[in-house]
Design an enzyme around this catalytic site. Structure first.
Site, short mmCIF file in Angstrom:
data_model
loop_
_atom_site.label_atom_id
_atom_site.label_comp_id
_atom_site.label_asym_id
_atom_site.label_seq_id
_atom_site.Cartn_x
_atom_site.Cartn_y
_atom_site.Cartn_z
N SER A 1 2.42 0.75 -6.79
CA SER A 1 3.24 -0.24 -6.07
C SER A 1 4.44 -0.63 -6.90
CB SER A 1 2.41 -1.49 -5.77
OG SER A 1 1.25 -1.13 -5.03
N LEU B 1 0.81 -1.22 0.00
CA LEU B 1 0.00 0.00 0.00
C LEU B 1 0.84 1.26 0.00
CD1 LEU B 1 -2.69 -1.13 2.61
CD2 LEU B 1 -2.69 -1.42 0.13
N GLY C 1 -1.74 6.51 -2.22
CA GLY C 1 -2.93 6.44 -3.07
C GLY C 1 -3.98 5.53 -2.47
N HIS C 2 -3.55 4.34 -2.04
CA HIS C 2 -4.49 3.42 -1.39
C HIS C 2 -5.07 4.05 -0.12
CE1 HIS C 2 -1.66 0.43 -3.42
NE2 HIS C 2 -2.83 0.08 -3.90
#
Lengths: 314, 314
Positions: B220, B43, B46-47
């Site tokens: 990622s 993560l 953004g997540h």
């Protein structure tokens, strides 16, 4: 339930609301269970046996009635598929009633001016996998192995149409159980596989074929048979029964059983689409019967295509 | 919620039970709402922005962490996709916590000895649409129009893999909302279309791209970039920003904007997969901008394929 009028629902949101509010009630400690019987209407005793089975399984029963354009190709019989909603509602009431009947108008209309349904029969052009749904809808569920053989060969859009509309119905009705007749054997297996592969939380029940007294498998399409065609169509059940008997007594090879079925139906005046002996789970053709199989037949009598099958559990 | 430990769930049935029992509680008059943030883990900010948005929308938040083999072809980077579950759980806790984290081991194992996952990279044979899922699984959801262009051209199994796993997650987690980053613009549109076409009762939220201070879109996969490649990769964001500015000022044709982007990324040392200007809803290429469009880019820097995009709302 027997004395209650079924709620007739045409709207998608209303159907989902009915399901949720009926299942989850403040006063009850656990949610009620709901069984769905998906149909294309023009109900017969086969459907009603599914409804009775549904009542024995779940607290609530919903029947959907929707002639799904997504599973018909433009050259097939969508425009002549029989329907009789008033009759269906009466039959359901006479059979003890259900809690809800979902009869949506068009499950492919998303309000963008698309979702048109083509009702061409006989003259539709062939451009690969084309169904009677045109316009905005573009999502199809493919059960890539099971959809290919048997009926999939002559009806290339059929199983993607069935899988897709059943997924839509599951997402709208949110049932705990769904019941399918084993007359549509491949359809039942396709749905079981889809449910497993997409993790739908719906238990699929396959119910035995219901036959007329003379052995003809019940089907909404039987109404289109002339008395003569109907008589000839008995050759399907008769030849299947003979083959099953022969198989159970180890008398014939698969190859020979298929030939006898084809011969018998052809001699009666039917036109064979296929006669196959396949494994019950995978629907793969077998040469020698060493595990449970099913003999599947599709044949035309006049303009009517009939299917039937028999399981051999040896 | 901030102080509470997230429930970490690996089992499918346990996940569904958690969802139902958390949403439907005896003492509350209406069910709680649940938002799902589907991720492949590792993560980044953004997540975490999706998680914050999820908390503002729903009573309960679940994050799924699953590197989905169904969306990778055997020649892609499944085997090197970064993962760090312990780090992810810490990041989620630091960001204020979530209610549940679903990290299934294998969503394609149905207990029949299949569901193997191929972790070949570089050497997988090409036989059309093959993903890293082998064995029993055979059901795929195809969003037939939207899946074809942009990333679909070089990644033919990607969107059917994404649509299928998201449907699985929806059926397991049963969320009311699901959040997707608009960095994966085509993925977001594919999911929106699938939800509409299959009547999933999930509201899809597309969330704005989160960028590093220097403009690189968070991903990622950025961890695999060398410092030099990372520097070169800034050409994506820079050229997109320039094109957007030009478009908003009506200075350039689409054809010329695409050329400038390709030139700028290529000169920086990137290898272009595509640069396209497409309608926001249909993802159809446009020649002249007369309605909202999005400029989409995919490019390789070393062994890392990056995507980025910018909406132009004129």
């Amino acid at each position: 339930m027997a004395s209650k009028e079924a709620e007739v629902i045409t709207d998608i949101a209303a159907m989902r609301n009915w399901s949720r509010s009926s299942k989850y009630q403040q006063q009850s400690p656990t949610p009620k269970t709901l069984a769905l019987v998906p149909t294309m209407g023009f109900l017969h005793a086969g459907h009603l046996s599914l409804v009775r089975r549904a009542r024995s399984l779940a607290d609530l029963v919903a029947v959907s009635i929707y002639v799904n354009p997504g599973q018909f190709s433009p050259t097939e019989d969508l425009s002549t598929y029989p329907s009789d909603l008033a009759g269906d509602l009466r039959k359901l009431a006479d059979a003890g009633g259900v809690d809800a009947v979902f009869c949506p108008r068009n499950l492919y209309d998303y309000g963008g001016g698309g979702g048109k349904v083509r009702r061409v029969d006989g003259g539709g052009e062939e451009r690969g996998a084309v169904s009677c749904v045109e316009g905005e809808h573009e999502t199809w569920i493919r059960v890539e192995g099971l959809e290919k053989g048997l009926c999939g060969r002559s009806r290339p859009v059929f199983f993607r149409g069935v899988a897709t509309v059943v997924a839509k119905l599951f997402n709208i009705v949110e049932p705990d159980f769904a019941l399918f007749g084993k007359k549509d054997y491949q359809q039942w297996r396709v749905i079981c596989r889809m449910v497993r592969d997409l993790n739908f939380s719906v238990e699929i029940i396959g119910s035995e074929i219901v036959r007329e007294v003379d052995g003809l498998a019940m089907s909404s399409r039987n109404v289109h048979l002339s008395p003569e065609e109907r008589e000839k169509a008995l050759s399907i059940n008769k030849s299947l029964s003979k083959a099953k008997f022969a198989a159970e007594n180890g008398q014939e090879t698969c190859q020979r059983m298929k030939l006898l079925i084809i011969q018998s139906i052809t001699e009666a005046g039917g036109r064979i689409d296929y006669a196959e002996i396949v494994e019950q789970e995978t629907l793969k053709p077998v040469e020698v019967i060493t595990s449970p199989v099913v003999i599947c037949v599709a044949a035309w009598f006049g303009n009517v295509r009939l299917i039937d099958n028999m399981e051999i559990n040896i």
